[in-house]
Write an enzyme that holds these catalytic residues in place. Structure first.
Site, mmCIF file in Angstrom:
data_model
loop_
_atom_site.group_PDB
_atom_site.id
_atom_site.type_symbol
_atom_site.label_atom_id
_atom_site.label_comp_id
_atom_site.label_asym_id
_atom_site.label_seq_id
_atom_site.Cartn_x
_atom_site.Cartn_y
_atom_site.Cartn_z
ATOM 1 N N ASP A 40 -4.728 -9.813 -8.237
ATOM 2 C CA ASP A 40 -4.426 -8.375 -9.613
ATOM 3 C C ASP A 40 -3.545 -8.288 -9.416
ATOM 4 O O ASP A 40 -3.503 -8.139 -11.122
ATOM 5 C CB ASP A 40 -6.483 -8.056 -8.611
ATOM 6 C CG ASP A 40 -6.088 -7.641 -7.824
ATOM 7 O OD1 ASP A 40 -4.934 -7.221 -7.268
ATOM 8 O OD2 ASP A 40 -6.530 -6.919 -6.989
ATOM 9 N N GLU A 97 0.917 -1.162 0.168
ATOM 10 C CA GLU A 97 0.187 -0.141 -0.210
ATOM 11 C C GLU A 97 0.982 1.441 -0.558
ATOM 12 O O GLU A 97 0.339 1.938 -1.038
ATOM 13 C CB GLU A 97 -1.072 0.202 1.329
ATOM 14 C CG GLU A 97 -1.579 -1.446 1.374
ATOM 15 C CD GLU A 97 -2.590 -0.967 -0.063
ATOM 16 O OE1 GLU A 97 -2.775 -0.366 -0.047
ATOM 17 O OE2 GLU A 97 -4.084 -1.696 0.270
ATOM 18 N N GLU A 111 -12.605 0.390 -9.922
ATOM 19 C CA GLU A 111 -12.097 -0.533 -10.957
ATOM 20 C C GLU A 111 -13.102 -0.687 -11.942
ATOM 21 O O GLU A 111 -12.882 -0.961 -13.001
ATOM 22 C CB GLU A 111 -11.935 -2.496 -10.251
ATOM 23 C CG GLU A 111 -10.656 -2.397 -9.534
ATOM 24 C CD GLU A 111 -10.543 -1.405 -8.315
ATOM 25 O OE1 GLU A 111 -10.090 -1.372 -7.752
ATOM 26 O OE2 GLU A 111 -11.721 -1.236 -7.598
ATOM 27 N N THR A 128 -0.962 1.075 -10.472
ATOM 28 C CA THR A 128 -3.123 0.230 -9.773
ATOM 29 C C THR A 128 -3.649 1.229 -8.364
ATOM 30 O O THR A 128 -4.807 1.525 -8.505
ATOM 31 C CB THR A 128 -2.146 -1.144 -8.981
ATOM 32 O OG1 THR A 128 -3.864 -2.078 -8.485
ATOM 33 C CG2 THR A 128 -1.443 -0.477 -7.894
ATOM 34 N N GLU A 187 -18.397 -6.746 -2.608
ATOM 35 C CA GLU A 187 -16.715 -6.852 -2.543
ATOM 36 C C GLU A 187 -16.744 -8.572 -2.510
ATOM 37 O O GLU A 187 -15.907 -8.845 -3.564
ATOM 38 C CB GLU A 187 -16.187 -7.272 -1.080
ATOM 39 C CG GLU A 187 -15.600 -5.783 0.026
ATOM 40 C CD GLU A 187 -15.371 -5.230 -1.268
ATOM 41 O OE1 GLU A 187 -13.859 -4.511 -0.213
ATOM 42 O OE2 GLU A 187 -15.122 -5.349 -2.331
#
Length: 515
Positions: free
Chosen positions: A252, A111, A366, A465, A345
């Site tokens: 991902d 992160e 997304e 991302t 989710e």
């Protein structure tokens, strides 16, 4: 109250289908997104700063990922995307004066990289558009770049493992905490090459690129005999502790960074790795335009679920040039959005319902991300309608007096008191780019020259991302000598696709330059 919001949402959905949008309608939607961003941004600055995030229901701030004003770092380049150079200069100066990473705190390596390193790096490369503290050595030097290097150096101890794959947590002063688990997710291993590779290109410090490539190489060696990767791996032994293989959470951005890294650094090795994995995903994970989970060693289906994070995949397919399959899958995901007003989710595909205790929608970007790419690639007005659906449902159900709140339950639209930093970094940015057809990130701006004979905006952009755009032209300005990547033995065909009736090469996600 929740039932009224739901009724209003479905009325909006029914009214959204019809004739293609006029230019003035698109501009109205763009300005609604701008208003949405500033409502969240201004509320954060008033109630949340200097904490990491805003609590939009209680109108307060709280720390989440590291206590370094995370939302402001994440939102910095969005200000420039929306054309606000004045505020960008003000808050960039504020961050330069106040940020201090010399702190005894444990942080997520993943992160911190995508949000902090990525946010500072992107803002540094875009700062030429606002004239922020530029000198003769920009983009090879600058205060925002110095901050990015500072925090990235504090992440490097995590990569000191037997495999080169990093630990998931690091202390910003003392390195890997004593007793830290060696188990981390695949995305936590494979999501560094964009930021670390760019740092190496700008500074000449090879440690960053080497660390990212060694992590990718370690992950590549750990594949199963079927050529699949799992969800969690022991970074010291390469043993898989979670064997589910898919495109979703925990995996991902690994796929994302292989393809984007190939484009950003013109890397045959990274592209070859992506193409090999892409073929395996189509073989083992795709069912009727959905992508589900399979066991990495047996190839048998393990979970028929859709996760809201999966919705990045059509965007990645678009970047690859697989427009037809991307469109089909996005329509599947959009059908879930239309059914509930949001994507949960976790969604059980066969039952058509969210999984219990996984019914939330934390303002994720997304689906919007993929919609923006597909619209740029096709100009199909359907994708504008998808964006309008998303905009209206967020505005209708998530807006509070001081920000936008997570949807705790997509069936009842009950809210939760959190606005993650990616709402301003990604969700509003991708929505704005969908409706702002002349934005400079779409290639509709002049090339900018600098005293280093450096042509920025000359090759387009690649988004990390967290939706932080990296200027490909600027990243090539400082150290032009080509270095052999660790995995360049894999050959690469030209990055081309067939779309919109002509041969094209990608300059950045969702945009094309005619050959």
């Amino acid at each position: 109250m929740a039932s009224v919001k739901l009724l209003l949402y479905f009325v909006i959905i029914l009214e959204s289908f019809g004739n293609p949008m006029r230019t003035d309608e698109i501009l109205v939607l763009r300005e609604k997104v701008r208003s949405m961003f500033y409502h969240g941004y201004d509320s954060y600055m008033k109630y949340g700063y200097p904490y990491d995030e805003l609590k939009p229901v209680s109108c307060a701030g709280h720390d989440t990922w590291g206590s370094y004003s995370l939302t402001l770092i994440d939102a910095l380049d969005t200000l420039l995307v929306m054309g606000n150079e004045t505020e960008f200069v003000r808050v960039a100066g504020l961050l330069v004066d106040t940020l201090d990473f010399d702190r005894d705190i444990n942080v997520s390596v993943f992160e911190t990289n995508i949000r902090v390193v990525g946010g500072l790096l992107s803002a540094h490369l875009l700062s030429v558009r606002a004239g922020f503290q530029l000198d003769a050595r920009w983009p090879c030097e600058g205060p925002l770049l110095q901050l990015a290097v500072d925090v990235a150096e504090r992440l490097l101890p995590a990569f000191d493992t037997a495999t080169g794959m990093p630990y998931g947590t690091v202390n910003l002063i003392y390195g890997v905490p004593e007793g830290e688990t060696p188990v981390t997710c695949t995305a936590g291993v494979g999501t560094f090459i964009l930021e670390f590779g760019t740092l190496t290109k700008l500074t000449g410090d090879q440690r960053f690129e080497d660390a990212a490539l060694k992590a990718l190489n370690g992950l590549w060696k750990a594949k199963s005999d079927l050529g699949l990767v799992g969800n969690h791996v022991d970074v010291q032994t390469s043993k898989w502790t979670a064997e589910d293989s898919g495109i979703g959470p925990g995996v991902d951005s690994y796929y994302e960074y292989l393809l984007k890294g190939a484009i950003l650094f013109d890397s045959p090795g990274l592209h070859g790795m992506f193409e090999e994995l892409y073929g395996k995903i189509v073989k083992y994970n795709k069912i009727d335009d959905w992508y589900i989970w399979a066991n990495m060693f047996k190839g048998k289906y393990s979970m028929a679920t859709f996760h809201s994070l999966d919705a990045y995949w059509p965007g990645l397919q678009t970047l690859r040039g697989d427009i037809g399959n991307a469109s089909k899958t996005l329509k599947r995901y959009h059908s879930v959005w239309k059914k509930f007003g949001f994507t949960p989710e976790f969604y059980q595909i066969t039952a058509g319902l969210p999984i219990k205790d996984r019914e939330s929608y934390p303002l994720r970007p997304e689906l919007i991300e993929s919609t923006m790419y597909l619209y740029q690639a096709t100009k199909d007005p359907y994708f504008l309608e998808v964006g309008r659906d998303i905009l209206h449902s967020i505005e209708t159900s998530c807006r509070t007096e001081c920000g936008y709140a997570t949807v705790k339950n997509i069936i009842t639209h009950e809210l939760q008191d959190r606005m993650e930093s990616f709402f301003l970094a990604e969700t509003t940015k991708y929505l704005f780019l969908l409706f702002d057809t002349d934005n400079f990130l779409h290639g509709n701006a002049r090339t900018l020259d600098h005293s280093l004979n450096c042509r920025t905006h000359s090759h387009g952009y690649v988004f990390n991302t967290e939706a932080h755009p990296i200027d490909i032209g600027a990243s090539k300005c400082c150290h032009s000598q080509n270095k052999v990547h660790l995995m360049e033995e894999i050959t690469l065909k030209p990055l081309t696709c067939q779309a919109r009736g002509f041969n094209a090469r990608f300059s950045f996600e969702g945009a094309f330059i005619e050959d």
